[in-house]
Design a protein around this motif. Structure first.
Motif, PDB file in Angstrom:
ATOM      1  N   THR A   1       2.556  -2.652   8.887  1.00  0.00           N
ATOM      2  CA  THR A   1       1.172  -3.102   8.824  1.00  0.00           C
ATOM      3  C   THR A   1       1.121  -4.477   8.181  1.00  0.00           C
ATOM      4  OG1 THR A   1       0.695  -2.138   6.648  1.00  0.00           O
ATOM      5  CG2 THR A   1       0.360  -0.729   8.576  1.00  0.00           C
ATOM      6  N   LYS A   2       0.182  -5.286   8.656  1.00  0.00           N
ATOM      7  CA  LYS A   2       0.023  -6.643   8.134  1.00  0.00           C
ATOM      8  C   LYS A   2      -1.027  -6.706   7.024  1.00  0.00           C
ATOM      9  CE  LYS A   2       1.020  -8.410  12.763  1.00  0.00           C
ATOM     10  NZ  LYS A   2       0.464  -9.142  13.935  1.00  0.00           N
ATOM     11  N   LYS A   3      -1.970  -5.722   7.000  1.00  0.00           N
ATOM     12  CA  LYS A   3      -3.076  -5.817   6.048  1.00  0.00           C
ATOM     13  C   LYS A   3      -3.380  -4.515   5.309  1.00  0.00           C
ATOM     14  CE  LYS A   3      -5.370  -9.611   8.479  1.00  0.00           C
ATOM     15  NZ  LYS A   3      -6.623 -10.096   9.103  1.00  0.00           N
ATOM     16  N   GLY A   4      -3.200  -3.361   5.942  1.00  0.00           N
ATOM     17  CA  GLY A   4      -3.611  -2.146   5.260  1.00  0.00           C
ATOM     18  C   GLY A   4      -2.933  -0.904   5.782  1.00  0.00           C
ATOM     19  N   PHE A   5      -2.765   0.090   4.891  1.00  0.00           N
ATOM     20  CA  PHE A   5      -2.194   1.385   5.258  1.00  0.00           C
ATOM     21  C   PHE A   5      -2.862   2.456   4.414  1.00  0.00           C
ATOM     22  CE2 PHE A   5       0.712   4.830   4.139  1.00  0.00           C
ATOM     23  CZ  PHE A   5       1.034   5.317   5.391  1.00  0.00           C
ATOM     24  N   ASN A   6      -3.417   3.500   5.074  1.00  0.00           N
ATOM     25  CA  ASN A   6      -4.071   4.585   4.358  1.00  0.00           C
ATOM     26  C   ASN A   6      -3.777   5.916   5.032  1.00  0.00           C
ATOM     27  OD1 ASN A   6      -5.898   3.274   2.204  1.00  0.00           O
ATOM     28  ND2 ASN A   6      -6.379   2.109   4.042  1.00  0.00           N
ATOM     29  N   LEU A   7      -3.573   6.956   4.205  1.00  0.00           N
ATOM     30  CA  LEU A   7      -3.371   8.310   4.691  1.00  0.00           C
ATOM     31  C   LEU A   7      -4.250   9.265   3.893  1.00  0.00           C
ATOM     32  CD1 LEU A   7       0.436   9.060   5.265  1.00  0.00           C
ATOM     33  CD2 LEU A   7      -1.376   9.007   6.972  1.00  0.00           C
ATOM     34  N   TYR A   8      -4.694  10.334   4.564  1.00  0.00           N
ATOM     35  CA  TYR A   8      -5.574  11.304   3.920  1.00  0.00           C
ATOM     36  C   TYR A   8      -5.207  12.701   4.396  1.00  0.00           C
ATOM     37  CZ  TYR A   8     -10.064  13.390   2.440  1.00  0.00           C
ATOM     38  OH  TYR A   8     -11.042  14.159   1.853  1.00  0.00           O
ATOM     39  N   GLN A   9      -4.904  13.606   3.468  1.00  0.00           N
ATOM     40  CA  GLN A   9      -4.606  15.008   3.759  1.00  0.00           C
ATOM     41  C   GLN A   9      -3.525  15.159   4.826  1.00  0.00           C
ATOM     42  OE1 GLN A   9      -7.570  18.080   4.054  1.00  0.00           O
ATOM     43  NE2 GLN A   9      -9.104  16.836   3.045  1.00  0.00           N
ATOM     44  N   ALA A  10      -2.358  14.611   4.561  1.00  0.00           N
ATOM     45  CA  ALA A  10      -1.269  14.683   5.528  1.00  0.00           C
ATOM     46  C   ALA A  10      -0.002  15.170   4.853  1.00  0.00           C
ATOM     47  CB  ALA A  10      -1.025  13.312   6.155  1.00  0.00           C
ATOM     48  N   THR A  11       0.876  15.740   5.668  1.00  0.00           N
ATOM     49  CA  THR A  11       2.230  16.042   5.249  1.00  0.00           C
ATOM     50  C   THR A  11       3.186  15.412   6.257  1.00  0.00           C
ATOM     51  OG1 THR A  11       3.709  17.831   4.560  1.00  0.00           O
ATOM     52  CG2 THR A  11       2.420  18.208   6.539  1.00  0.00           C
ATOM     53  N   GLY A  12       4.493  15.361   5.908  1.00  0.00           N
ATOM     54  CA  GLY A  12       5.459  14.777   6.817  1.00  0.00           C
ATOM     55  C   GLY A  12       6.294  13.707   6.151  1.00  0.00           C
ATOM     56  N   PHE A  13       6.697  12.695   6.929  1.00  0.00           N
ATOM     57  CA  PHE A  13       7.529  11.629   6.373  1.00  0.00           C
ATOM     58  C   PHE A  13       7.312  10.332   7.139  1.00  0.00           C
ATOM     59  CE2 PHE A  13      10.248  13.630   9.611  1.00  0.00           C
ATOM     60  CZ  PHE A  13      10.647  12.541  10.357  1.00  0.00           C
ATOM     61  N   ILE A  14       7.579   9.233   6.451  1.00  0.00           N
ATOM     62  CA  ILE A  14       7.610   7.902   7.059  1.00  0.00           C
ATOM     63  C   ILE A  14       8.858   7.202   6.537  1.00  0.00           C
ATOM     64  CG2 ILE A  14       6.522   5.629   7.157  1.00  0.00           C
ATOM     65  CD1 ILE A  14       3.816   7.044   7.046  1.00  0.00           C
ATOM     66  N   LYS A  15       9.645   6.632   7.451  1.00  0.00           N
ATOM     67  CA  LYS A  15      10.905   6.013   7.092  1.00  0.00           C
ATOM     68  C   LYS A  15      10.975   4.580   7.634  1.00  0.00           C
ATOM     69  CE  LYS A  15      13.450  10.407   7.163  1.00  0.00           C
ATOM     70  NZ  LYS A  15      14.644  11.127   7.688  1.00  0.00           N
ATOM     71  N   ARG A  16      11.805   3.777   6.982  1.00  0.00           N
ATOM     72  CA  ARG A  16      12.187   2.435   7.460  1.00  0.00           C
ATOM     73  C   ARG A  16      10.975   1.614   7.897  1.00  0.00           C
ATOM     74  NH1 ARG A  16      16.781   3.007  11.831  1.00  0.00           N
ATOM     75  NH2 ARG A  16      15.166   4.288  12.827  1.00  0.00           N
ATOM     76  N   SER A  17       9.998   1.493   7.015  1.00  0.00           N
ATOM     77  CA  SER A  17       8.739   0.848   7.370  1.00  0.00           C
ATOM     78  C   SER A  17       8.345  -0.198   6.337  1.00  0.00           C
ATOM     79  CB  SER A  17       7.627   1.905   7.506  1.00  0.00           C
ATOM     80  OG  SER A  17       7.929   2.813   8.548  1.00  0.00           O
ATOM     81  N   ILE A  18       7.414  -1.075   6.729  1.00  0.00           N
ATOM     82  CA  ILE A  18       6.897  -2.126   5.857  1.00  0.00           C
ATOM     83  C   ILE A  18       5.377  -2.035   5.871  1.00  0.00           C
ATOM     84  CG2 ILE A  18       6.735  -4.610   5.436  1.00  0.00           C
ATOM     85  CD1 ILE A  18       9.357  -4.928   6.994  1.00  0.00           C
ATOM     86  N   PHE A  19       4.797  -1.832   4.686  1.00  0.00           N
ATOM     87  CA  PHE A  19       3.349  -1.737   4.582  1.00  0.00           C
ATOM     88  C   PHE A  19       2.831  -2.848   3.677  1.00  0.00           C
ATOM     89  CE2 PHE A  19       4.041   3.030   5.244  1.00  0.00           C
ATOM     90  CZ  PHE A  19       3.888   2.910   6.622  1.00  0.00           C
ATOM     91  N   ARG A  20       2.131  -3.790   4.265  1.00  0.00           N
ATOM     92  CA  ARG A  20       1.414  -4.796   3.489  1.00  0.00           C
ATOM     93  C   ARG A  20       0.003  -4.267   3.250  1.00  0.00           C
ATOM     94  NH1 ARG A  20       4.758  -7.475   6.974  1.00  0.00           N
ATOM     95  NH2 ARG A  20       6.089  -9.072   6.031  1.00  0.00           N
ATOM     96  N   ARG A  21      -0.452  -4.399   2.002  1.00  0.00           N
ATOM     97  CA  ARG A  21      -1.770  -3.873   1.657  1.00  0.00           C
ATOM     98  C   ARG A  21      -2.567  -4.961   0.957  1.00  0.00           C
ATOM     99  NH1 ARG A  21      -2.111   1.819  -1.008  1.00  0.00           N
ATOM    100  NH2 ARG A  21      -3.851   2.071   0.413  1.00  0.00           N
ATOM    101  N   GLU A  22      -3.688  -5.320   1.567  1.00  0.00           N
ATOM    102  CA  GLU A  22      -4.603  -6.285   0.982  1.00  0.00           C
ATOM    103  C   GLU A  22      -5.877  -5.561   0.563  1.00  0.00           C
ATOM    104  OE1 GLU A  22      -5.261  -9.196   3.991  1.00  0.00           O
ATOM    105  OE2 GLU A  22      -3.239 -10.035   3.861  1.00  0.00           O
ATOM    106  N   GLY A  23      -6.632  -6.172  -0.326  1.00  0.00           N
ATOM    107  CA  GLY A  23      -7.931  -5.609  -0.671  1.00  0.00           C
ATOM    108  C   GLY A  23      -7.897  -4.761  -1.919  1.00  0.00           C
ATOM    109  N   GLN A  24      -9.014  -4.075  -2.167  1.00  0.00           N
ATOM    110  CA  GLN A  24      -9.233  -3.429  -3.448  1.00  0.00           C
ATOM    111  C   GLN A  24      -9.013  -1.925  -3.441  1.00  0.00           C
ATOM    112  OE1 GLN A  24     -12.558  -4.751  -5.733  1.00  0.00           O
ATOM    113  NE2 GLN A  24     -12.924  -6.523  -4.456  1.00  0.00           N
ATOM    114  N   ASP A  25      -8.752  -1.309  -2.294  1.00  0.00           N
ATOM    115  CA  ASP A  25      -8.625   0.145  -2.259  1.00  0.00           C
ATOM    116  C   ASP A  25      -7.150   0.538  -2.187  1.00  0.00           C
ATOM    117  OD1 ASP A  25      -8.809   2.845  -1.963  1.00  0.00           O
ATOM    118  OD2 ASP A  25     -10.247   2.800  -0.307  1.00  0.00           O
ATOM    119  N   PRO A  26      -6.556   0.983  -3.298  1.00  0.00           N
ATOM    120  CA  PRO A  26      -5.131   1.324  -3.306  1.00  0.00           C
ATOM    121  C   PRO A  26      -4.841   2.794  -3.026  1.00  0.00           C
ATOM    122  CG  PRO A  26      -5.956   1.341  -5.536  1.00  0.00           C
ATOM    123  CD  PRO A  26      -7.151   1.029  -4.645  1.00  0.00           C
ATOM    124  N   ARG A  27      -5.849   3.592  -2.706  1.00  0.00           N
ATOM    125  CA  ARG A  27      -5.706   5.044  -2.765  1.00  0.00           C
ATOM    126  C   ARG A  27      -4.967   5.629  -1.556  1.00  0.00           C
ATOM    127  NH1 ARG A  27     -11.922   6.357  -3.495  1.00  0.00           N
ATOM    128  NH2 ARG A  27     -11.923   4.773  -1.845  1.00  0.00           N
TER     129      ARG A  27
END
Length: 468
Positions: free
Chosen positions: A309-335
């Protein structure tokens, strides 16, 4: 398919819709010749797809075959109703007489009773049938020619006016001897979208799997080799889910936004086909500005690999896995909300300082969040937490203290991770822990930095730092 309809390009705004209807009624596939094929303007136009399904494909180079929304199809042609003006929108066709015989046969035990909010009671049965295959075309959403800037500035809305949409639906049939309403919910067996370009999107979704108000809305959604260009407005997404499929496979994508937003109700409390136990997402090689995936009911299982992601990444009520990834996060919501035994492995998190507001020039990092008496549990293995550019404060990891919800327990492990070398002092701590439960760090991950840079800011009787 019993044959193929070949459609040549034209200036007609009904030729494409007519050809699709002909293909649906005649058990044929539709082949689009090179050129522009215009969608039909209109309010809530929906295409009914029979059990045989439909195939729509471009002939040759996808960059030469265009499905295009006409100029003024939303803003000026449909005055006063800019929302729900689709390019193409597909729903399953009515149940056939043969299907009704099977469903109504008592030996098949197909009817279930739904008792919902507001004393809503009805009998329902479910079916999944019909395959849709769209490939080798360019979608020209043409949103810059719809008069939407003026409509939005006047308080209007066109967010459901997707370019291509899909949803299950239901049909009422006469009630039984008890007089209670009877519904037949029908979803698609499969939707496949392959080798697609999407241009000039904005204001609404380019591709939208909408709500069918039962699950799964579609059994399998497969999207492969899709690229989006020239977003004319940031609102909504390139690929969006408001209704959940049982299996979602997205690969080889370079898009603006991937989104799932099914938070209107707990999915587990809605009518469902017997095959639905949750929504499994396999996402590989996806590059996008934003990933935002949320659904109520703990029904999301995510398998992600090589995401960016170039700007944001968000997850809610999930299970599983994420591998070998790059998450850029801009803005005020870190949750990150209510994850359940989630694994982030070899993920690089890159943060930038907030640009405005009370947190200006601060790094917000990530914030695991428990909620509504439910825990958050995740492992961050071989992750990197980095900052791009200057900052004046903040932290890479934080948590909130929810005093009134005793079930909100944090269980987070950081192991074999790397942290931006500007963090790790009393002034710029790596982590500030407030939530009840445990936050575990590996000692050697901090290098020469003092381990006190992970700070307990909540009640030490309930908030624990654990070192391994």
């Amino acid at each position: 398919m019993s044959g193929t309809i070949i459609l040549n390009p034209s200036a007609s705004q009904t030729a494409l819709a007519d050809a699709i209807s002909q293909a649906c009624t005649g058990d044929k596939s539709l082949q689009l010749a090179a050129g522009i094929h215009l969608t039909k303007p209109g309010y809530r136009n929906k295409i009914k797809v029979p059990a045989e399904g439909i195939t729509i494909k471009g002939d040759g180079n996808k960059e030469l075959v265009f499905i295009k929304r006409p100029d003024g199809a939303i803003g000026s042609v449909v005055e006063g109703r800019p929302d729900d003006n689709y390019g193409l929108f597909f729903i399953p066709a009515d149940p056939t007489a043969g299907e009704l015989i099977i469903i109504n046969n008592p030996a098949n035990n197909r009817w279930k009773k739904y008792e919902g909010d507001c004393n809503q009671i009805y009998w329902y049965a479910t079916m999944l049938r019909g395959k849709i295959d769209i490939s080798n075309v360019t979608l020209d959403c043409n949103m810059q020619q719809q008069g939407l800037a003026a409509i939005y500035s006047a308080g209007g809305n066109a967010e459901h006016s997707c370019m291509i949409g899909f949803s299950g639906t239901y049909y009422n049939i006469p009630p039984g001897i008890d007089g209670i309403e009877k519904r037949i919910y029908i979803g698609f067996e499969a939707v496949s979208i392959t080798n697609i370009h999407s241009r000039n999107g904005g204001y609404a979704d380019d591709i939208w799997c909408a709500r069918g108000y039962f699950y799964p809305n579609i059994s399998t959604v497969s999207i492969d080799n899709i690229k989006a260009f020239n977003r004319v407005h940031p609102k909504r997404a390139t690929i969006s889910f408001s209704g959940l499929a049982k299996d979602i496979n997205i690969s080889n994508a370079d898009i603006y936004r991937l989104e799932c937003e099914e938070t209107s109700a707990d999915v587990r409390q809605q009518p469902a086909h017997e095959s639905f136990a949750g929504s499994k997402w396999i996402i590989n090689n996806v590059k996008t500005d934003y990933i935002d995936i949320a659904a109520k009911g703990h029904v999301l299982y995510i398998q992600g690999d090589q995401l960016e992601t170039k700007k944001g990444f968000n997850l809610y009520q999930a299970t599983g896995f994420i591998k070998r990834s790059i998450f850029r996060r801009e803005g005020q919501d870190p949750r990150l909300f209510r994850l359940n035994h989630f694994l982030f492995e070899k993920v690089k998190w890159i943060f930038t300082a907030v640009e405005e507001g009370p947190n200006k020039e601060m790094i917000m990092g990530i914030r695991p969040v428990t909620q509504y008496g439910e825990p958050f549990s995740a492992t961050f293995l071989k992750n990197e937490f980095l900052v791009d550019g200057p900052f004046t404060g903040g932290q890479l990891i934080s948590s909130e203290f929810t005093r009134l919800e005793p079930g909100n327990i944090l269980d987070v492990i950081f192991k074999n991770c790397k942290y931006d070398n500007r963090f790790g002092t009393g002034e710029f701590p790596i982590a500030i822990v407030r939530e009840k439960g445990t936050c575990t760090f590996k000692k050697t991950d901090f290098g020469t930095r003092d381990r006190t840079v992970a700070v307990v800011a909540g009640d030490p009787e309930f908030v624990k730092l654990v070192w391994i």
